[in-house]
Scaffold this active site. Structure first.
Site, PDB file in Angstrom:
ATOM      1  N   CYS A 114      -2.237  -5.307  12.496  1.00 51.55           N
ATOM      2  CA  CYS A 114      -1.219  -4.729  11.595  1.00 51.55           C
ATOM      3  C   CYS A 114       0.037  -5.597  11.478  1.00 51.55           C
ATOM      4  O   CYS A 114       0.836  -5.407  10.570  1.00 51.55           O
ATOM      5  CB  CYS A 114      -0.867  -3.311  12.033  1.00 51.55           C
ATOM      6  SG  CYS A 114      -2.290  -2.215  11.905  1.00 51.55           S
ATOM      7  N   HIS A 262       5.901  -1.135   8.980  1.00 50.13           N
ATOM      8  CA  HIS A 262       4.461  -0.963   8.902  1.00 50.13           C
ATOM      9  C   HIS A 262       4.138   0.514   8.678  1.00 50.13           C
ATOM     10  O   HIS A 262       4.844   1.395   9.169  1.00 50.13           O
ATOM     11  CB  HIS A 262       3.794  -1.472  10.182  1.00 50.13           C
ATOM     12  CG  HIS A 262       2.336  -1.227  10.168  1.00 50.13           C
ATOM     13  ND1 HIS A 262       1.538  -1.649   9.131  1.00 50.13           N
ATOM     14  CD2 HIS A 262       1.507  -0.579  11.025  1.00 50.13           C
ATOM     15  CE1 HIS A 262       0.301  -1.270   9.358  1.00 50.13           C
ATOM     16  NE2 HIS A 262       0.253  -0.613  10.499  1.00 50.13           N
ATOM     17  N   ASN A 292      -2.647   3.774   5.996  1.00 44.61           N
ATOM     18  CA  ASN A 292      -2.335   2.540   6.714  1.00 44.61           C
ATOM     19  C   ASN A 292      -3.280   1.427   6.269  1.00 44.61           C
ATOM     20  O   ASN A 292      -4.462   1.437   6.597  1.00 44.61           O
ATOM     21  CB  ASN A 292      -2.502   2.818   8.225  1.00 44.61           C
ATOM     22  CG  ASN A 292      -2.322   1.579   9.078  1.00 44.61           C
ATOM     23  OD1 ASN A 292      -2.019   0.496   8.577  1.00 44.61           O
ATOM     24  ND2 ASN A 292      -2.523   1.734  10.372  1.00 44.61           N
TER      25      ASN A 292
END
Ligand code: COA
Length: 336
Positions: A114, A262, A292
């Site tokens: 990520c 994020h 996500n």
């Protein structure tokens, strides 16, 4: 004069299929309320049969080129961050290379999960600062949906993931005092936590085959996460690295116009903003619509903000991520 990387263009592309929380309740023991309250997600986008990681990356790249007023032939190098490679090898960047017809310029995948986009941004920026590369395409692209356990056993991870790609085109400019460009990037990792959030297989460390019936039965090909452990580290590490990065650029929190975090869990981002006393209106999220998208999340946010006018030339944008590895990273960029 030293060189700096200006973000000359951005682009994004997401899965064609809208997957709502209500749809999730048909596959697993969950509820629309649980997902929305614990994660902030209302729906996410998953690919359909016409899409794959490289097609998402190519669409995002073409938008970035158009915004920058450039052509594929102007790019010197492609860096693509992903944790969901299209094939075991070669990397997704090669399939993107094929789709956009990138001649014989180099391309490479980076695997920092990520935080991958910020790792790739740091490397692209370094190539530009040396003067060896004038324009570097930095992409984050993920397709999670084809690798998720949609049964109740996988519900903690599955509800949070979406498919999407974002692209940025870096261009060398002279580093002027108040001029545009990437001002500072800091990246960190702690491999000792690698198994807290991972997909174990297929694995080249497994004998005699990378994947077998037993591994499939044990669901080793699906992601597994110690959610609370990850959550706690995310809300500590993200403020730390954000402040470290601003400090490296001799900037204060108040100097920043837009904060992009994020998109793993809205509660993480709210906790980070609260710890740093960042006003809500300075934070932009899209997790409620997209879930996500791992390495795609930050470049998608950038593309959205640069298109709808939330980011104006001269403004400062801070980008911060945390993810598997563990990895965490932050960048501060003057837009323009
Ligand atoms: N629907 C309903 N219940 C669920 C669920 C779901 N989708 N997922 C988990 N649960 C249950 C658990 O089984 C557990 O039940 P129990 O108390 O009976 O054992 C309970 O909810 C609490 O589980 P927990 O994992 O502690 O929930 P949480 O509040 O921590 O939320 C996450 C789970 C995954 C949303 C959260 O931990 C998280 O966001 N973690 C960090 C994610 C992240 O940053 N990742 C890094 C980048 S990918």
């Amino acid at each position: 004069m030293p060189l700096r990387s200006r973000i000359a263009g951005t682009g994004m592309s997401v899965g064609n299929r809208v997957v709502t929380n209500a749809e999730m309740t048909q596959w697993m023991d969950t509820s629309e309320e649980w997902i929305e309250q614990r994660t902030g997600i209302k729906e996410r986008r998953w690919i359909d049969e016409t899409q794959r990681p490289s097609t998402l990356a190519a669409e995002a790249t073409n938008q970035a080129l158009e915004q920058a007023g450039l052509e594929v032939g102007d790019i010197d190098c492609i860096l693509l961050a992903t944790l969901s490679g299209e094939h075991d090898f070669p990397g997704t960047s090669f399939f993107l290379h094929e789709l956009i017809d990138a001649g014989d310029i180099p391309c490479v995948d980076l695997r920092a999960q990520c935080s991958g986009f910020l790792y790739a941004l740091q490397m692209g920026d370094a190539l530009i600062q040396t003067g060896s590369h004038k324009r570097v395409l930095v992409v984050g692209a993920e397709v999670h949906s084809t690798g998720l356990d949609i049964s109740t056993e996988g519900r903690d991870v599955t509800v949070i993931f979406g498919d999407g790609a974002g692209a940025t085109l870096l261009e060398a400019v002279e580093a002027e005092a108040d001029g545009p460009g990437v001002l500072q990037i800091r990246c960190h990792a702690q491999g000792k936590h690698a198994r807290r959030l991972w997909t174990e297989g297929p694995s080249s460390a497994r004998h005699p085959h990378r994947i077998d019936e037993q591994a499939l039965a044990e669901k080793k090909h699906f992601p597994h996460m110690e959610g609370r452990f990850v959550f706690k580290h995310a809300v500590t590490r993200m403020p730390e690295v954000l402040l470290e990065t601003l400090g490296g650029a001799s900037l204060e929190l108040d100097d920043v116009d837009l904060f992009l975090f994020h998109q793993a869990n809205l509660r993480i981002n709210e906790a980070v903003a609260q710890r740093l006393e960042i006003p809500k209106e300075k934070v932009r999220n899209n997790i409620e619509r997209l879930g996500n998208c791992s390495a795609g999340a930050l470049p998608i946010l950038l593309a959205e903000a640069s298109r709808d006018g939330s980011l104006q030339p001269g403004q400062l944008v801070s980008l911060t991520a945390f993810g598997s590895g563990f990895t965490w990273a932050s960048a501060v960029v003057r837009w323009g």
